[in-house]
Every structure is written in structure tokens, then in C-alpha cells.
Design an enzyme around this catalytic site. Structure first.
Site, PDB file in Angstrom:
ATOM      1  N   GLY A   1      -2.398  -9.116  12.681  1.00 52.00           N
ATOM      2  CA  GLY A   1      -2.945  -7.789  12.976  1.00 52.00           C
ATOM      3  C   GLY A   1      -3.663  -7.146  11.813  1.00 52.00           C
ATOM      4  O   GLY A   1      -3.523  -5.946  11.583  1.00 52.00           O
TER       5      GLY A   1
ATOM      6  N   HIS B   1       0.829  -1.218   0.000  1.00 54.45           N
ATOM      7  CA  HIS B   1       0.000   0.000   0.000  1.00 54.45           C
ATOM      8  C   HIS B   1       0.857   1.259   0.000  1.00 54.45           C
ATOM      9  O   HIS B   1       0.379   2.327   0.382  1.00 54.45           O
ATOM     10  CB  HIS B   1      -0.930   0.015   1.225  1.00 54.45           C
TER      11      HIS B   1
HETATM   12  N1  APR Z   1      -2.166  -7.116  18.343  1.00 59.02           N
HETATM   13  C1  APR Z   1      -2.672  -7.856  17.317  1.00 59.02           C
HETATM   14  N2  APR Z   1      -3.733  -7.474  16.563  1.00 59.02           N
HETATM   15  C2  APR Z   1      -4.295  -6.288  16.862  1.00 59.02           C
HETATM   16  C3  APR Z   1      -3.826  -5.458  17.920  1.00 59.02           C
HETATM   17  C4  APR Z   1      -2.721  -5.922  18.664  1.00 59.02           C
HETATM   18  N3  APR Z   1      -2.199  -5.206  19.687  1.00 59.02           N
HETATM   19  N4  APR Z   1      -4.624  -4.344  17.956  1.00 59.02           N
HETATM   20  C5  APR Z   1      -5.533  -4.469  16.971  1.00 59.02           C
HETATM   21  N5  APR Z   1      -5.347  -5.630  16.308  1.00 59.02           N
HETATM   22  C6  APR Z   1      -6.075  -6.145  15.148  1.00 59.02           C
HETATM   23  C7  APR Z   1      -7.571  -5.895  15.181  1.00 59.02           C
HETATM   24  O1  APR Z   1      -8.237  -6.961  15.850  1.00 59.02           O
HETATM   25  C8  APR Z   1      -7.908  -5.871  13.691  1.00 59.02           C
HETATM   26  O2  APR Z   1      -8.174  -7.191  13.220  1.00 59.02           O
HETATM   27  O3  APR Z   1      -5.599  -5.431  14.032  1.00 59.02           O
HETATM   28  C9  APR Z   1      -6.628  -5.356  13.046  1.00 59.02           C
HETATM   29  C10 APR Z   1      -6.730  -3.917  12.573  1.00 59.02           C
HETATM   30  O4  APR Z   1      -7.652  -3.897  11.511  1.00 59.02           O
HETATM   31  P1  APR Z   1      -7.749  -2.585  10.617  1.00 59.02           P
HETATM   32  O5  APR Z   1      -7.808  -1.394  11.500  1.00 59.02           O
HETATM   33  O6  APR Z   1      -8.851  -2.838   9.612  1.00 59.02           O
HETATM   34  O7  APR Z   1      -6.344  -2.504   9.853  1.00 59.02           O
HETATM   35  P2  APR Z   1      -5.902  -3.293   8.541  1.00 59.02           P
HETATM   36  O8  APR Z   1      -6.483  -4.674   8.538  1.00 59.02           O
HETATM   37  O9  APR Z   1      -4.410  -3.175   8.465  1.00 59.02           O
HETATM   38  O10 APR Z   1      -6.555  -2.418   7.346  1.00 59.02           O
HETATM   39  C11 APR Z   1      -6.236  -2.845   6.036  1.00 59.02           C
HETATM   40  O11 APR Z   1      -7.399  -0.914   5.152  1.00 59.02           O
HETATM   41  O12 APR Z   1      -7.794   1.300   5.441  1.00 59.02           O
HETATM   42  C12 APR Z   1      -7.096   0.390   4.673  1.00 59.02           C
HETATM   43  O13 APR Z   1      -5.092   0.740   3.536  1.00 59.02           O
HETATM   44  C13 APR Z   1      -5.631   0.638   4.814  1.00 59.02           C
HETATM   45  O14 APR Z   1      -3.857  -0.957   5.002  1.00 59.02           O
HETATM   46  C14 APR Z   1      -5.128  -0.617   5.512  1.00 59.02           C
HETATM   47  C15 APR Z   1      -6.179  -1.640   5.133  1.00 59.02           C
END
Ligand code: APR
Length: 231
Positions: free
Chosen positions: A174, A108
């Protein structure tokens, strides 16, 4: 040590959460404070480029003030000590994987990258990006963050597809599994015969697609998981 198979690891915002960087969809995540249409789409940039440049300047400052946590460090150790190949693909635009000594594929894009909207030239982003910063190559005042927005094509997809087809173990750490194409990687890996494991604080959209689920904060479960792979 016997040559072990290739491991492909996909990381999301959750691996950087304990470094103090917000996630997107958790409680008070970034998308609860900003409308992603305004700050993470080409249309939003066309409507109000200053808002977008300010948004990424704030995230770049946060990333520069943050430090890698034990999960980043554990993955860097795995890459250095595991007999087989370890490919880390991140959806994150922070540089915490690199700063922990790991090689990483930024599908990304990256906060530390700048892109010229006029000539596609890329260069290291300044700490604070100005909307009219001239492109070092074509001089146009068309600077934007080198981050992949919704509706744009993620980077390195061919390389990633090859890695998914040739890995024996796929791990997602995560990530909520709500954004494609990353959310589909587990199926591609499983289709190629890989074992799949999800490490997350809680269940995600994609949990049912994984063979195993290791629940807990990344800074605790990732080092333990890496230790089990290296022992
Ligand atoms: N340890 C492990 N997992 C965690 C922790 C932690 N301390 N804190 C949060 N999480 C998990 C949550 O349970 C969730 O499943 O991290 C995940 C965060 O999800 P999102 O906020 O949706 O982030 P992500 O999956 O990286 O988003 C994907 O969406 O907005 C776009 O481009 C952006 O790259 C991003 C993509």
C-alpha cells in the site's frame, strides 16, 4: 519448524485506506485537499503553526476513530507465528499497526507522539494538541506533532538499513513508491539478495523493481499472502 529467513515489510497509506483513513495521492487523497508545503514542512509550520497543529489534530481524531483492518491483523499474526523475524516498517503515522498487536518502526513519526521544538523532549500527544502547550520537560510553549516532515530526516534509518541488508524477503504494502528513502528500500533489499514482492491495489512507481506483484485491496490480499507464508 525450520528457522526461516527474516521478513521486512514496508507499509504505506494504502494499508490503512480500508480503515477509512485517507491516502495521500489517490483520487481525493490528502494532498489533493491540503498543500503539503503548508502542513508537512518545517517552513509551513513556521509560517502558520496553528494550521499545522489543526491538521494533525484532525488526522489524530480520524486515526482514533478508525480501527485496524484485516491487513493489519494479518501482519500482527505473521509477526507472532512466523518462525523467523518479521520487521514492520511503516511510513504511516496512524497507530493501527500497534492497535492490531504488532511491533512497528515508525520511520515518519507518529500522530500519537508530541515533540518539543525547543528541547527535543518527546511525550504522548494529547488527543487535541494546543499550539502553546508547555513542554513537560523544559516548559517552553514549543509543542509540535512528532511527525517527520518533508526535508526532515526519517527516524531509525540505521536500524532499517541493517534489516534490509539481512532480510530474505521484502514486501511493500500500500505505498506508491514516490517518497524517498522508503521508495529505495526495495533496491537495498534486492541488492542484499532478498526476494521482493509488492502488494498494492494497482501498479506503483516502484512496481518494476519487484520480483512479484500481488494486486488487490490490502484487506483481501494481505491475509492470503500471510496464510501462504505460514502454511
Ligand atoms: N489496498 C492496497 N493498496 C491501496 C489501497 C488498498 N485498499 N488503497 C490505495 N492503495 C495504494 C495506492 O495504489 C497507492 O500506491 O496505496 C498507495 C498510496 O500511496 P500514497 O497516497 O502516496 O501513500 P504513501 O505511499 O504511504 O505515501 C508515502 O508520502 O506524503 C508522504 O509522509 C507521507 O508517508 C507518506 C509518504
Amino acid at each position: 519448524m525450520a528457522q526461516k529467513g527474516k521478513i521486512v515489510i514496508l507499509t504505506g497509506a494504502g494499508i490503512s485506506a480500508e480503515s477509512g483513513l485517507g491516502t495521500f495521492r489517490d483520487k481525493d487523497g490528502l494532498w489533493t485537499k491540503y498543500d503539503l508545503e503548508d502542513v508537512a514542512t518545517p517552513q509551513g509550520f513556521a509560517r502558520n503553526p496553528q494550521l499545522v497543529v489543526d491538521f494533525y489534530n484532525a488526522r489524530r481524531a480520524n486515526a482514533l476513530d478508525a480501527a485496524p483492518n484485516a491487513a493489519h491483523t494479518a501482519l500482527s499474526t505473521l509477526q507472532k507465528q512466523y518462525a523467523g523475524e518479521v520487521i514492520i516498517v511503516t511510513q504511516n503515522v496512524d497507530d493501527l499497526h500497534e492497535r492490531s498487536g504488532a511491533e512497528v518502526i515508525h520511520m515518519h513519526g507518529a500522530l500519537m507522539g508530541a515533540l518539543c521544538n525547543a528541547c527535543d523532549h518527546r511525550w504522548p500527544a494529547p488527543r487535541v494538541m494546543g499550539l502553546t502547550d508547555p513542554c513537560p520537560s523544559c516548559d517552553a510553549p514549543a509543542t509540535r506533532p512528532d511527525v517527520v516532515w518533508f526535508g526532515e530526516i526519517p527516524y531509525f534509518m540505521e536500524d532499517i538499513a541493517e534489516h534490509l541488508q539481512s532480510c530474505t524477503l521484502f514486501a511493500a504494502i500500500g505505498t506508491s513508491g514516490q517518497v524517498y528513502p522508503a521508495a529505495g528500500f526495495v533496491q537495498e533489499a534486492a541488492y542484499s539478495g532478498a526476494e521482493t514482492v509488492e502488494l498494492n491495489l494497482e501498479a506503483s512507481e516502484m512496481s518494476p523493481a519487484f520480483d512479484r506483484h500481488i494486486q488487490g485491496p490490502a484487506s483481501e490480499v494481505v491475509p492470503r499472502w500471510v496464510e501462504s507464508l505460514l502454511s
